[in-house]
Design a protein around this motif. Structure first.
Motif, PDB file in Angstrom:
ATOM      1  N   SER A 264       0.841  -1.197   0.000  1.00  0.00           N
ATOM      2  CA  SER A 264       0.000   0.000   0.000  1.00  0.00           C
ATOM      3  C   SER A 264       0.874   1.244   0.000  1.00  0.00           C
ATOM      4  N   SER A 265       0.225   2.394  -0.126  1.00  0.00           N
ATOM      5  CA  SER A 265       0.965   3.657  -0.193  1.00  0.00           C
ATOM      6  C   SER A 265       1.600   4.036   1.142  1.00  0.00           C
ATOM      7  N   SER A 266       1.197   3.385   2.224  1.00  0.00           N
ATOM      8  CA  SER A 266       1.756   3.694   3.546  1.00  0.00           C
ATOM      9  C   SER A 266       2.767   2.646   4.014  1.00  0.00           C
ATOM     10  N   CYS A 267       3.142   1.715   3.145  1.00  0.00           N
ATOM     11  CA  CYS A 267       4.002   0.587   3.534  1.00  0.00           C
ATOM     12  C   CYS A 267       5.477   0.919   3.345  1.00  0.00           C
ATOM     13  N   GLU A 268       6.274   0.539   4.319  1.00  0.00           N
ATOM     14  CA  GLU A 268       7.734   0.658   4.240  1.00  0.00           C
ATOM     15  C   GLU A 268       8.324  -0.725   4.036  1.00  0.00           C
ATOM     16  N   VAL A 269       9.222  -0.851   3.061  1.00  0.00           N
ATOM     17  CA  VAL A 269       9.860  -2.124   2.729  1.00  0.00           C
ATOM     18  C   VAL A 269      11.292  -2.106   3.222  1.00  0.00           C
ATOM     19  N   ASN A 270      11.697  -3.202   3.855  1.00  0.00           N
ATOM     20  CA  ASN A 270      13.048  -3.272   4.405  1.00  0.00           C
ATOM     21  C   ASN A 270      13.667  -4.624   4.094  1.00  0.00           C
ATOM     22  N   ILE A 271      14.933  -4.599   3.628  1.00  0.00           N
ATOM     23  CA  ILE A 271      15.727  -5.806   3.397  1.00  0.00           C
ATOM     24  C   ILE A 271      17.014  -5.644   4.201  1.00  0.00           C
ATOM     25  N   PRO A 272      17.075  -6.195   5.437  1.00  0.00           N
ATOM     26  CA  PRO A 272      18.218  -5.938   6.322  1.00  0.00           C
ATOM     27  C   PRO A 272      19.551  -6.374   5.725  1.00  0.00           C
ATOM     28  N   GLU A 273      19.583  -7.502   5.012  1.00  0.00           N
ATOM     29  CA  GLU A 273      20.857  -8.002   4.474  1.00  0.00           C
ATOM     30  C   GLU A 273      21.485  -7.033   3.474  1.00  0.00           C
ATOM     31  N   LEU A 274      20.663  -6.215   2.832  1.00  0.00           N
ATOM     32  CA  LEU A 274      21.175  -5.254   1.853  1.00  0.00           C
ATOM     33  C   LEU A 274      21.233  -3.837   2.411  1.00  0.00           C
ATOM     34  N   ASP A 275      20.876  -3.672   3.705  1.00  0.00           N
ATOM     35  CA  ASP A 275      20.784  -2.330   4.306  1.00  0.00           C
ATOM     36  C   ASP A 275      19.918  -1.420   3.446  1.00  0.00           C
ATOM     37  N   LEU A 276      18.800  -1.967   2.969  1.00  0.00           N
ATOM     38  CA  LEU A 276      17.935  -1.258   2.031  1.00  0.00           C
ATOM     39  C   LEU A 276      16.571  -1.021   2.670  1.00  0.00           C
TER      40      LEU A 276
ATOM     41  N   MET B 290      21.079 -18.898  -4.909  1.00  0.00           N
ATOM     42  CA  MET B 290      20.516 -17.591  -4.566  1.00  0.00           C
ATOM     43  C   MET B 290      20.902 -17.209  -3.146  1.00  0.00           C
ATOM     44  N   PRO B 291      21.494 -16.039  -2.937  1.00  0.00           N
ATOM     45  CA  PRO B 291      21.793 -15.594  -1.573  1.00  0.00           C
ATOM     46  C   PRO B 291      20.495 -15.397  -0.790  1.00  0.00           C
ATOM     47  N   PRO B 292      20.343 -15.988   0.380  1.00  0.00           N
ATOM     48  CA  PRO B 292      19.103 -15.798   1.156  1.00  0.00           C
ATOM     49  C   PRO B 292      19.001 -14.374   1.690  1.00  0.00           C
ATOM     50  N   PHE B 293      17.788 -13.908   1.848  1.00  0.00           N
ATOM     51  CA  PHE B 293      17.573 -12.570   2.387  1.00  0.00           C
ATOM     52  C   PHE B 293      16.205 -12.524   3.065  1.00  0.00           C
ATOM     53  N   THR B 294      15.987 -11.448   3.826  1.00  0.00           N
ATOM     54  CA  THR B 294      14.739 -11.255   4.565  1.00  0.00           C
ATOM     55  C   THR B 294      13.998 -10.056   4.005  1.00  0.00           C
ATOM     56  N   LEU B 295      12.703 -10.212   3.795  1.00  0.00           N
ATOM     57  CA  LEU B 295      11.865  -9.123   3.288  1.00  0.00           C
ATOM     58  C   LEU B 295      10.835  -8.764   4.349  1.00  0.00           C
ATOM     59  N   LYS B 296      10.775  -7.477   4.707  1.00  0.00           N
ATOM     60  CA  LYS B 296       9.826  -7.005   5.716  1.00  0.00           C
ATOM     61  C   LYS B 296       8.930  -5.931   5.120  1.00  0.00           C
ATOM     62  N   LEU B 297       7.622  -6.075   5.345  1.00  0.00           N
ATOM     63  CA  LEU B 297       6.636  -5.080   4.921  1.00  0.00           C
ATOM     64  C   LEU B 297       5.993  -4.505   6.178  1.00  0.00           C
ATOM     65  N   ASP B 298       6.295  -3.263   6.486  1.00  0.00           N
ATOM     66  CA  ASP B 298       5.790  -2.594   7.688  1.00  0.00           C
ATOM     67  C   ASP B 298       4.764  -1.551   7.268  1.00  0.00           C
ATOM     68  N   ASP B 299       3.495  -1.809   7.593  1.00  0.00           N
ATOM     69  CA  ASP B 299       2.411  -0.927   7.157  1.00  0.00           C
ATOM     70  C   ASP B 299       1.560  -0.521   8.362  1.00  0.00           C
ATOM     71  N   PRO B 300       1.615   0.736   8.799  1.00  0.00           N
ATOM     72  CA  PRO B 300       0.787   1.165   9.935  1.00  0.00           C
ATOM     73  C   PRO B 300      -0.709   1.056   9.648  1.00  0.00           C
ATOM     74  N   ALA B 301      -1.107   1.144   8.365  1.00  0.00           N
ATOM     75  CA  ALA B 301      -2.522   1.053   8.018  1.00  0.00           C
ATOM     76  C   ALA B 301      -3.018  -0.380   7.961  1.00  0.00           C
ATOM     77  N   GLY B 302      -2.094  -1.363   7.913  1.00  0.00           N
ATOM     78  CA  GLY B 302      -2.483  -2.765   7.861  1.00  0.00           C
ATOM     79  C   GLY B 302      -3.060  -3.187   6.525  1.00  0.00           C
ATOM     80  N   ASN B 303      -2.781  -2.442   5.433  1.00  0.00           N
ATOM     81  CA  ASN B 303      -3.357  -2.741   4.126  1.00  0.00           C
ATOM     82  C   ASN B 303      -2.357  -3.377   3.172  1.00  0.00           C
TER      83      ASN B 303
END
Length: 492
Positions: A105-117, A194-207
């Motif tokens: 959603s438009s309020s979601c923050e995406v984070n990939i810790p292994e890439l510091d992204l 494939m190098p393993p990585f973690t994907l996080k979707l943080d959305d305060p709106a829950g959408n």
């Protein structure tokens, strides 16, 4: 005899949409003429109303102008903003995980810790896959690389290194090859490590949403919900910033007296609107004073009840052992603080510290609450928890422990309730107070260093904090050395 026609579902599943439209031989989307904001000619906007399984209803929009070639894709939630924020975490360990579907959603923050992204919230939502998200990142980062190479070589090198890491995940550093039909090979179909990585979707709106494989018990997938902060509610447009200023300007609450219910304003941790919290001081005979707090939000229905100790921290822990022999023992009042653990050895029941939180009820009441926790919250109550799953769990519970629980609730045979509180803030009513109760005994004990560390007591300093900390430390070391010198020497 006539048959009633079922109303058409507004947000059918995507599979149902395709099947229905194939039968009627018409496209599964609605087309609307729209103005192109690039060349100001007429373009086409395509709308698809669908529901994503185990998530919610969404509107998928796609615009394309045949005159200038401008195109745009967007996804919007068709449901309401959730009462809590959501944090999806996915462990991408093999290439098949790159095909997981993502709703951002438009309020979601995406984070990939292994890439510091970290990708901040965007202006519009997105429906894609993990592979599609990574390719969009590569395209966005690569767009201005030729200019960065000349103007800011250091930034160019760092971004180029990040692009190489993402391409290693996608397998683009090798020859991609093509399928027999001439289409490029998907990243998930490449026979490359494939190098393993973690994907996080943080959305305060829950959408937002991250697809799981099979069921919500997917070991690579995790969902956590959390209450929004006031600032997040302001950013989502749920509350006005001025409401926070009004709450800060409220006068501090006065001292709570007995037989008085104190009401003070606050903020709902669920929706962020103003609410009132009620607080009462209660003096338990032959024990101590406690504070009972109750919060109820009239807007979203959020409720919370807490019991806190109104006295100082006890120097020792306390274990209360109650032998329950009849129904009269079940009617005893019980105060279980949030630091207390509860145990019933006869049915192998052990509740660790913090379970159920602080409760002020009866012995029978707390046993009923334990049973409700086992039957309702041990199984996820989300979309994946079907009626059949709950019935199966209750049947399993009945076979193994429900009979024992019923024996306890009916006091068919004596059992023991052990309430262990390292802060001695828990209580079970004595029927013979102030005389000793033959069915109950209390044991005081010294807390271990680990218990004090868990409670945060090791870091509390009540002496010498007004002076030089280094000086106090030197004095304590001298005292320790003096004790060692005074101790008698041992001979081999």
């Amino acid at each position: 005899m006539t048959t009633e026609q079922k109303p058409e579902q507004l947000f059918p599943a995507i599979g149902q949409v395709v099947d229905k439209e194939e039968e009627e031989e018409r496209p599964p989307v609605d087309e609307i003429d729209s103005l192109c904001m690039k060349c100001h000619e007429q373009g086409k906007t395509r709308l698809l109303l669908t529901s994503i399984p185990y998530f919610k209803e969404v509107v998928v929009m796609s615009f394309r102008c045949e005159h200038c070639g401008w195109s745009n894709n967007e996804i919007q939630s068709a449901g309401t903003i959730r009462e809590v924020g959501t944090l999806y975490t996915g462990k991408m360990l093999d290439r098949s995980d790159l095909d997981r579907q993502i709703v951002r959603s438009s309020s979601c923050e995406v984070n990939i810790p292994e890439l510091d992204l970290t990708l901040p919230p965007t202006e519009r939502g997105q429906l894609t896959t993990v592979e599609g998200l990574l390719r969009d990142i590569v395209n966005d980062l690569s767009f201005d690389q030729p200019l960065r190479r000349i103007q800011t070589p250091e930034a160019y090198e760092k971004i180029e290194e990040l692009i190489k890491k993402i391409k290693a995940i996608l397998g683009d550093h090798e020859d991609e090859g093509e399928k027999e039909d001439g289409q490029p090979t998907k990243a998930s179909e490449k026979d490359l490590p494939m190098p393993p990585f973690t994907l996080k979707l943080d959305d305060p709106a829950g959408n937002s949403f991250l697809e799981f494989m099979g069921s919500m018990a997917d070991p690579k997938w995790h969902l956590r919900t959390y209450p929004r902060t006031f600032q997040q509610n302001v950013q989502l447009g749920l509350v006005d910033k001025d409401e926070g200023d009004e709450a800060e300007n409220q006068p501090p609450p006065e001292e709570i007296t007995k037989d008085e219910i104190l009401v003070f304003p606050g903020k709902c941790s669920s929706c962020g609107h103003g609410l009132e919290t009620y607080m009462k001081r209660v003096d338990i005979p032959y024990f101590k004073e406690i504070l009972i707090m109750s919060t109820n939000c009239e807007r979203c229905g959020y409720r919370d009840n807490e019991v806190k100790s109104g006295s100082a921290i006890s120097p020792q822990g306390k274990k209360i052992i109650l032998k329950v022999e009849d129904q009269e023992d079940l009617s005893r009042d019980i105060l279980k603080s949030e630091t207390a653990g509860l145990e019933i050895p006869e049915i192998d029941l052990v509740l660790t510290s913090g379970t159920l939180g602080g409760r002020f009820t009866t012995v029978e009441g707390i046993l009923n609450q334990i049973y409700e926790e086992l039957s309702e919250k041990a199984l996820a109550a989300g979309d994946s928890s079907t009626k059949q799953d709950r019935e199966s769990f209750e049947k399993h519970l009945t076979k193994r422990s429900a009979h024992a629980f019923l024996q306890v609730l009916n006091v068919e045979k004596p059992f023991t309730v052990i309430l262990d509180d390292p802060l001695a803030n828990s209580y079970i009513q004595s029927l013979y107070a102030p005389d000793p109760d033959p069915n109950m005994e209390a044991e005081f004990y010294d807390r271990t260093w680990e218990q004090n560390e868990e409670l945060g007591l090791n870091d509390i300093k009540v002496e010498g904090y007004e002076g030089d900390p280094n000086l106090v430390k030197d004095e304590s070391e001298k005292k320790d050395e003096q004790k060692k010198e005074e101790a008698p020497a041992t001979t081999a």
